[in-house]
Scaffold this active site. Structure first.
Site, mmCIF file in Angstrom:
data_model
loop_
_atom_site.group_PDB
_atom_site.id
_atom_site.type_symbol
_atom_site.label_atom_id
_atom_site.label_comp_id
_atom_site.label_asym_id
_atom_site.label_seq_id
_atom_site.Cartn_x
_atom_site.Cartn_y
_atom_site.Cartn_z
ATOM 1 N N GLU A 165 42.113 43.110 37.507
ATOM 2 C CA GLU A 165 41.262 43.810 38.500
ATOM 3 C C GLU A 165 40.178 44.579 38.204
ATOM 4 O O GLU A 165 39.971 45.732 38.090
ATOM 5 C CB GLU A 165 42.033 44.701 39.514
ATOM 6 C CG GLU A 165 43.092 43.839 40.384
ATOM 7 C CD GLU A 165 43.792 44.698 41.210
ATOM 8 O OE1 GLU A 165 43.427 45.944 41.591
ATOM 9 O OE2 GLU A 165 44.534 44.052 42.112
ATOM 10 N N GLU A 351 48.693 38.695 42.506
ATOM 11 C CA GLU A 351 49.176 40.108 43.364
ATOM 12 C C GLU A 351 49.189 39.490 44.470
ATOM 13 O O GLU A 351 48.006 39.163 45.043
ATOM 14 C CB GLU A 351 48.629 41.204 42.774
ATOM 15 C CG GLU A 351 49.188 41.987 41.451
ATOM 16 C CD GLU A 351 48.726 43.359 41.276
ATOM 17 O OE1 GLU A 351 48.105 43.918 42.179
ATOM 18 O OE2 GLU A 351 48.164 43.513 40.133
#
Ligand code: IFM
Length: 447
Positions: A165, A351
């Site tokens: 991320e 995720e």
């Protein structure tokens, strides 16, 4: 599920080192930006310190056996840079590498493929002191770290995520300061985009030189919706889409940076050859998805052209209106990504998951809301595949309840409940549900 998942589809679950390991000073570990950030008064909602968290550094076997019990194809965990290089440079701390080597062996013995992430947000403090992701040199230091890890684990690990991320590091770490290192530079944070992409690309080269065949980066993507159907809100949504999603995905997927000048933003600090190195540097593209984002135009004179507002008419998770639930947004963003990038490499959902209010003490949790959330998003993935998006894997965040960054222990995402006082782990109803989804899929494809 309205559409089927294909033969060969993989199932995974994830954790990250700082969120589960605890043992923040064990075996010569150095400090990271999260050790510094959590000491700031008021930075962490419940004042907790991520230690012992799930105590996974001392008891990794407990997590491995839960991963194996689900029947996972792969387990996504992460390695802390400051354990391996306490000062963010120099020789490796062999004791730390011994630890991660044991985790890899335990997973392989249990029949689960290890899928480590090299960087899940915990930059060594020494690297941040030298400028962190604002500095180009951090990309070279990251590649050196990758080399040390691959030297030790590369005989058994062939599949890697480099960075987790980078969008959150830029937006919340350096632009707004909600996450470590807590800098509030607004658009001054943009160089961290380029330096992270460069770090990924350089590390990918290193990992491939060690024989790895499957190297990717995983970013957080959101599906951006204008609040009103007006030109102003569409322009605000476009700007947010560029800043959150496309400034990362487009150079990686080979198109160069989107037009930042059109938004009045400065160019990236590029040198000749950078874009060629970054473009096409992923064997797969990882997407973490949690929620859509609704935006409206900001008031005149505001430094940022968009305001993030609640998404009307949808349920929410334990975070409230900040995290709306809209599974079809995952399908739509996947289909849109494929439309923009017809040569899209294989996609992994790295995720997906949700937190809901749950008891702190050990005991069985009947988390029907989490099962609904996960089932809805898995269906959205199947629908995207049916529309031609090459998604190969789905990962639940998280295997375990853990330390949710600035929210401390107040948000629980696990398939497994963790009592943070005693360390006791209790599988929730969602654990059994996911195990059965995986088993049913295997039974169907072997028929
Ligand atoms: O806990 C985090 C994880 O570390 C990164 N992605 C989002 C998760 C939930 O907030």
């Amino acid at each position: 599920m309205s559409a089927a998942l294909p033969n060969g589809f993989r199932f995974s679950a994830a954790t990250s080192a700082f969120q589960v390991e605890g043992a923040r000073t064990a075996d010569g570990r150095g400090r990271s930006i999260w050790d510094d950030f959590l000491e700031r008064p008021g930075a962490i909602k419940d004042g907790s310190t991520a230690d012992p968290a799930c105590d996974s550094y001392r008891h990794p076997e407990a997590d491995v056996s839960l991963a194996a019990g689900l029947g996972l194809d792969r387990y996504r965990f992460s390695i802390q840079w400051a354990r391996v290089q306490p000062e963010g440079r120099g020789p490796a701390n062999g004791t730390a590498l011994d630890h991660y080597s044991r985790v890899v062996d335990a997973l392989l013995d249990a029949g689960v493929t290890p899928l480590p992430t090299l960087y899940h947000w915990e930059l060594p403090s020494a690297v941040e002191e030298d400028g962190g992701w604002l500095e180009r040199d951090t990309a070279s230091r990251f590649a050196e770290y990758a080399d040390l890890v691959a030297e030790r684990l590369g005989d058994r690990v062939r599949h890697w995520y480099t960075l987790n991320e980078p969008a959150m590091t830029t937006l919340q770490g350096y632009a707004t300061g909600a996450l470590a290192p807590g800098r509030q530079l607004l658009f001054g944070a943009l160089p961290t985009v380029h330096h992270q992409l460069l770090a990924h690309a350089r590390a990918a080269e290193v990992l491939r030189a060690h024989g790895s065949s499957h190297v990717g980066l995983v970013n957080n993507h959101t599906w951006v919706l204008p609040l009103h159907d007006t030109p102003e809100d569409h322009a605000a949504a476009h700007a947010y889409d560029i800043i959150h999603n496309r400034v990362f995905s487009e150079p990686l997927l080979g198109g160069g940076y989107p037009d930042l000048a059109a938004l009045g933003l400065p160019d990236m600090p590029m040198l000749p050859g950078d874009l060629e190195l970054i473009g096409g540097s992923v064997d797969f593209y990882g997407i973490n998805f949690y929620n859509p984002t609704t935006v409206t135009v900001a008031a005149p004179g505001e430094p940022i052209p968009f305001d993030i507002v609640p998404t009307p008419g949808v349920p929410v998770t334990g975070f409230g209106p900040e995290w709306p639930i809209m599974p079809e947004a995952l399908r739509d963003l996947l289909v849109d990504l494929r439309r923009r990038h017809p040569q899209l490499p294989p996609v992994i959902i790295g995720e997906n998951g949700a937190s809901f209010p749950e008891p702190d003490r050990a005991g069985r949790v009947e988390d029907a809301d989490r099962i609904d959330y996960l089932a809805g998003h898995l269906s959205a993935v199947a629908e995207a595949i049916a529309q031609g998006v090459p998604v190969e894997e789905y990962t639940v965040w998280s295997l375990l309840d853990n330390w949710e960054w600035a929210d401390g222990y107040t948000q629980r995402f696990g398939l497994v409940h963790v009592d943070f006082e005693t360390g006791e782990r209790t599988p929730k109803a969602s654990y059994d549900w996911y195990r059965d989804v995986i088993a049913r899929h295997r039974a169907e494809i072997s028929r």
